[in-house]
Design a protein around this motif. Structure first.
Motif, PDB file in Angstrom:
ATOM      1  N   ASP A  48      -0.268  -3.331  12.682  1.00 44.06           N
ATOM      2  CA  ASP A  48      -1.110  -2.540  13.591  1.00 44.06           C
ATOM      3  C   ASP A  48      -1.405  -1.165  12.987  1.00 44.06           C
ATOM      4  N   LEU A  49      -0.365  -0.587  12.388  1.00 47.65           N
ATOM      5  CA  LEU A  49      -0.516   0.738  11.783  1.00 47.65           C
ATOM      6  C   LEU A  49      -1.498   0.699  10.618  1.00 47.65           C
ATOM      7  N   ARG A  50      -1.400  -0.338   9.787  1.00 46.20           N
ATOM      8  CA  ARG A  50      -2.325  -0.469   8.653  1.00 46.20           C
ATOM      9  C   ARG A  50      -3.763  -0.592   9.140  1.00 46.20           C
ATOM     10  N   GLU A  51      -3.971  -1.400  10.186  1.00 45.26           N
ATOM     11  CA  GLU A  51      -5.318  -1.583  10.739  1.00 45.26           C
ATOM     12  C   GLU A  51      -5.864  -0.269  11.301  1.00 45.26           C
ATOM     13  N   THR A  52      -5.006   0.471  12.002  1.00 41.04           N
ATOM     14  CA  THR A  52      -5.432   1.762  12.568  1.00 41.04           C
ATOM     15  C   THR A  52      -5.790   2.741  11.465  1.00 41.04           C
ATOM     16  N   MET A  53      -4.970   2.778  10.414  1.00 41.97           N
ATOM     17  CA  MET A  53      -5.242   3.687   9.293  1.00 41.97           C
ATOM     18  C   MET A  53      -6.561   3.331   8.599  1.00 41.97           C
ATOM     19  N   ARG A  54      -6.839   2.026   8.521  1.00 46.27           N
ATOM     20  CA  ARG A  54      -8.113   1.580   7.925  1.00 46.27           C
ATOM     21  C   ARG A  54      -9.286   2.078   8.767  1.00 46.27           C
ATOM     22  N   GLU A  55      -9.169   1.956  10.100  1.00 45.61           N
ATOM     23  CA  GLU A  55     -10.232   2.419  10.997  1.00 45.61           C
ATOM     24  C   GLU A  55     -10.435   3.930  10.874  1.00 45.61           C
TER      25      GLU A  55
END
Length: 480
Positions: free
Chosen positions: A27-34
């Protein structure tokens, strides 16, 4: 409005995170990508984005965050803190000379709004510091530059020293400084020449002026709509002149906001002011923490309160608050408040400073026509003195008379009266510290989701504290 796209993207990313019962590494990786994509689309410098995302990821990836309670809220806080740090952490005041005059050099490229910004700054110094500023017209190249400065100066009643276009700018500044010292001016604002691009001739001239006057401030005026080029311009001027600060103009325009988030990180020089309007009073101190709050959709209540304090008469405002609390607010008060609110700037900009309202669907692409205020005023002025003092008298026959008198449709009169009654009811609840009035206005749901609710709850607590302080102060006065 600046940052709208960025705010929308970041809010969506954070909302996804908040819906998760537990935040995982994925989830954190996806948020950082966004977040990375949102910042790049906002034209933030690539290196700045890379460092920002890395810092947030490292802080958020700690076991105490991901494994703890309210991990999503903790990540939002980390993003907010890092955005604030990226833009400078705190507001930086103008440098001031030990002895008058304080000398301010205004530099920048043509078209950035340098001359207008010089006028805005002079007006701010007059109003805030009760100063006596003076302009020196040192732009002898651009057609009508001196005339423009004189027109700006006439609006705010500030003197201009000029020697026409046939005298060397350095000599103009030398003689202008002598006049400023004789007249005991507190501030000297030097409006220097600009170019379409940085060149050696321009920089040599500015360097010579700097050497002559040893300015307390060298303020670079940058058009925020130029995006990434604004950072390159800042670097160019800083390398040659060692600027002391930046003023961003046109932040109210259709800009992605990347310049505001990149300049401090790239140059190390603070943004001191931002221009968000065309009026001479539209120059505000740049507060990184407030800007971060706006970017994340949490509003900017402190700036809104400061704007209100500047434009509202304190005694009249207290009287109005009392009337709202006692439910005796009438149309005469409504007219007075409407006049003062319009002085604060476009209403859509004011609404977007409220927590959670920046990307509220109801405000999307809203553009409130100033004529609407004129129509409302016409309806109220068509009332008799008795009707204005007693809003409950508005029966159907009186409403038809108002519509005819104001030249407006009866539907518009009914809508205005309904909105007035809703506002009166809501403000009575809010002034008593009950935020349910605000919730009722939005159909039981506070705008901006949890983020908007948190910000509004903080405001409610502050209002309760202020109310308690006022009561305590009154009791002390009565004892005396």
């Amino acid at each position: 409005m600046a940052f709208e796209g960025l705010t929308e993207r970041l809010q969506k990313a954070m909302e996804k995170l908040r819906r998760k019962p537990k935040v995982t590494e994925a989830d954190l990786r996806e948020t950082m990508r966004e977040i990375r994509l949102a910042l790049l689309e906002a034209d933030v410098n690539f290196t700045v984005v890379k460092d920002f995302v890395k810092t947030v990821r490292e802080k958020a990836a700690g076991a105490e965050v991901l494994k703890g309670l309210n991990s999503a809220q903790q990540i939002v806080k980390i993003v907010n803190d890092e955005l604030t740090k990226l833009m400078g952490e705190e507001a930086v005041p103008l440098n001031k000379a030990a002895h008058i005059p304080t000398v301010i050099m205004m530099v920048g490229l043509q078209g950035a709004g340098k001359t207008t910004t010089a006028g805005k700054l002079a007006l701010r110094l007059k109003n805030e510091d009760h100063a006596r500023p003076m302009f020196i017209a040192a732009d002898v190249y651009r057609p009508a530059a001196i005339t423009q400065l004189q027109q700006v100066a006439d609006q705010i009643d500030v003197p201009v020293f000029e020697k026409g276009t046939d005298v060397d700018p350095v000599e103009i500044v030398r003689k202008g400084m002598e006049v400023a010292k004789q007249n005991h001016n507190d501030y000297v604002i030097i409006d220097t020449a600009g170019r379409l691009q940085i060149d050696e001739q321009l920089m040599d001239e500015l360097a010579n002026i700097k050497e002559l006057v040893n300015p307390d401030e060298i303020l670079l005026v940058i058009d925020s709509m130029t995006g990434q080029n604004a950072v390159n311009t800042a670097q160019g001027f800083d390398d040659k002149l060692d600027i002391t600060g930046v003023i961003l103009t046109k932040l109210d325009g259709d800009t992605r906001g990347g310049a505001a988030m990149s300049i401090r990180a790239v140059t190390g020089k603070p943004i001191k002011f931002v221009g968000e309007g065309e009026k001479m009073a539209d120059l505000d101190v740049f507060h990184p923490d407030r800007m971060a709050s706006r970017i994340l959709g949490m509003g900017d209540m402190m700036t809104l309160i400061e704007k209100a304090q500047k434009n509202f008469d304190e005694e009249q405002a207290q009287e109005t608050m009392d009337k709202m609390r006692e439910n005796t607010f009438d149309y005469n008060d409504f007219l007075a408040q409407m006049d003062q609110v319009t002085k604060m700037g476009p209403l859509e900009n004011i609404l977007k400073m409220m927590p959670g309202m920046a990307n509220n669907p109801a405000l999307k692409n809203i553009n409130i026509d100033p004529k609407q205020f004129a129509h409302i005023k016409a309806i109220v002025l068509s009332m008799t003195p008795e009707e204005r003092e007693n809003p409950d008298l508005m029966n159907p026959s009186r409403r038809r008379r108002l519509a005819a008198g104001a030249g407006r449709p009866i539907v518009e009169v009914n809508r205005m009266i309904k909105q007035f009654n809703q506002m009166r009811k809501m403000m009575k609840q809010v002034t008593n510290g009950n935020m349910s009035g605000m919730q009722n206005l939005f159909g039981g749901q506070m705008p901006g989701g949890k983020m908007g609710q948190m910000a509004m709850n903080r405001l409610a607590r502050k209002m309760k504290k202020d109310k308690a302080k006022r009561i305590k102060k009154l009791r002390k006065m009565r004892k005396k």
